[in-house]
Design a protein around this motif. Structure first.
Motif, short mmCIF file in Angstrom:
data_model
loop_
_atom_site.label_atom_id
_atom_site.label_comp_id
_atom_site.label_asym_id
_atom_site.label_seq_id
_atom_site.Cartn_x
_atom_site.Cartn_y
_atom_site.Cartn_z
N CYS A 1 25.97 24.86 102.77
CA CYS A 1 25.46 23.89 101.79
C CYS A 1 23.95 23.75 101.91
N VAL A 2 23.44 23.73 103.13
CA VAL A 2 21.99 23.66 103.33
C VAL A 2 21.33 24.87 102.69
N ALA A 3 21.93 26.06 102.88
CA ALA A 3 21.39 27.27 102.27
C ALA A 3 21.41 27.18 100.75
N TRP A 4 22.48 26.62 100.19
CA TRP A 4 22.57 26.50 98.73
C TRP A 4 21.54 25.52 98.20
N TRP A 5 21.37 24.41 98.90
CA TRP A 5 20.41 23.40 98.44
C TRP A 5 18.97 23.90 98.50
N LEU A 6 18.65 24.69 99.53
CA LEU A 6 17.25 25.07 99.75
C LEU A 6 16.93 26.50 99.35
N ALA A 7 17.92 27.38 99.34
CA ALA A 7 17.63 28.80 99.15
C ALA A 7 18.50 29.45 98.10
N ALA A 8 19.08 28.65 97.18
CA ALA A 8 19.95 29.24 96.16
C ALA A 8 19.20 30.22 95.27
N ASP A 9 17.88 29.99 95.09
CA ASP A 9 17.10 30.87 94.22
C ASP A 9 16.62 32.12 94.94
#
Length: 287
Positions: A48-56
């Motif tokens: 979830c942290v990866a999705w919130w910060l690095a989804a792009d």
């Protein structure tokens, strides 16, 4: 030939990712003596942290996600260690951590929703390479390299370093270690923090392959339990071998027989428990 190699590489990548998660759980249970069943929730936290910060798919976001995952996982592991210090019974620990894990997962689901989310790999790792005429994602090769580095570091730390000797000594005889002036509680706290950090960082690393999704925490926890049952508590080598085997089996079944994949976890767990029980009976006969 090419297709079989691709499946084998996927199995290695998934197995090494499982190792990063299971190693922390193995240390938590084998050294700290904590039956930590919220470990899957920590992995999901990392995704979830990866999705919130690095989804792009930016390097800045991905690096920030790794750092925040590391800190968050370590803090969660330390908090659990202090909380569960007052619950020496494993059944109480299991019930408490299940409840904590459910709260974690519900909070995360409220943030990302019930639908699976995807995370784009950082620039330079988002493409693919051709291997034996087959296209293979570059990020999965990078994941293999990163997880291998984690495995080597863990092995050298636990099996070959002075700190590792202390960790193993606390697992074997905490009272003796206390007579040497070392407080076993602090060692257990450090191990729990390291285990939590491993799980959350593994979630960040695995997010471009397995993004946040409902049930992912349960799947990773179940596979981790299978691995530590087969590999042995606190054994980094045994955990690595078991993780690679489970990764290959799971990947092969998903490709060859997708309908059987949901039932494979229960089968693997039963086989692992039976095999472990057989080994213990054999050791009892020898002694």
């Amino acid at each position: 030939m090419g297709g079989d190699l691709i499946v084998a590489l996927d199995g290695v990548a998934f197995g090494l990712l499982l190792y990063c998660v299971a190693a922390g759980l193995s240390l938590s249970l084998g050294v700290a003596g904590v039956f930590q069943l919220s470990h899957g929730a920590l992995y999901l936290t990392g995704t979830c942290v990866a999705w919130w910060l690095a989804a792009d798919g930016t390097w800045i976001g991905f690096t920030a996600a790794l750092l925040i995952g590391l800190v968050t996982g370590a803090a969660a592991g330390g908090g659990l260690a202090e909380l569960l210090r007052h619950l020496p019974d494993h059944l109480d620990q299991a019930l408490a951590t299940i409840g904590i894990g459910l709260i974690f997962v519900d909070a995360l689901t409220a943030g990302y929703g019930a639908q699976p989310r995807s995370v784009t790999a950082p620039p330079g790792l988002a493409g693919s390479l051709t291997i034996f005429g087959q296209s293979y994602p570059t990020y999965r090769l990078a994941l293999i390299a990163a997880a291998t580095a984690v495995a080597v570091t863990l092995y050298m730390t636990v099996e070959r370093s002075r700190s590792g000797i202390l960790v193993r000594a606390v697992a074997a005889d905490p009272r003796y270690v206390a007579t040497l002036g070392v407080e076993p509680r602090r060692v257990r706290l450090a191990v729990m923090m390291a285990g939590g950090a491993l799980a959350a960082v593994a979630g960040v690393l695995g997010a471009p392959v397995l993004g946040p999704a409902a049930g992912l925490d349960t799947t990773m926890l179940t596979l981790s339990l299978i691995i530590i049952v087969a590999g042995g508590l606190g054994s980094m080598r045994g955990t690595l071998v078991a993780a690679l085997v489970v990764g290959q089996i799971q990947t092969t079944v998903v490709v060859a027989w997708p309908a059987a994949a949901p039932f494979l976890l229960a089968v693997l767990l039963l086989v692992g428990l039976s095999w472990r029980a057989g080994r213990q009976r054999a050791k009892a006969r020898i002694t």
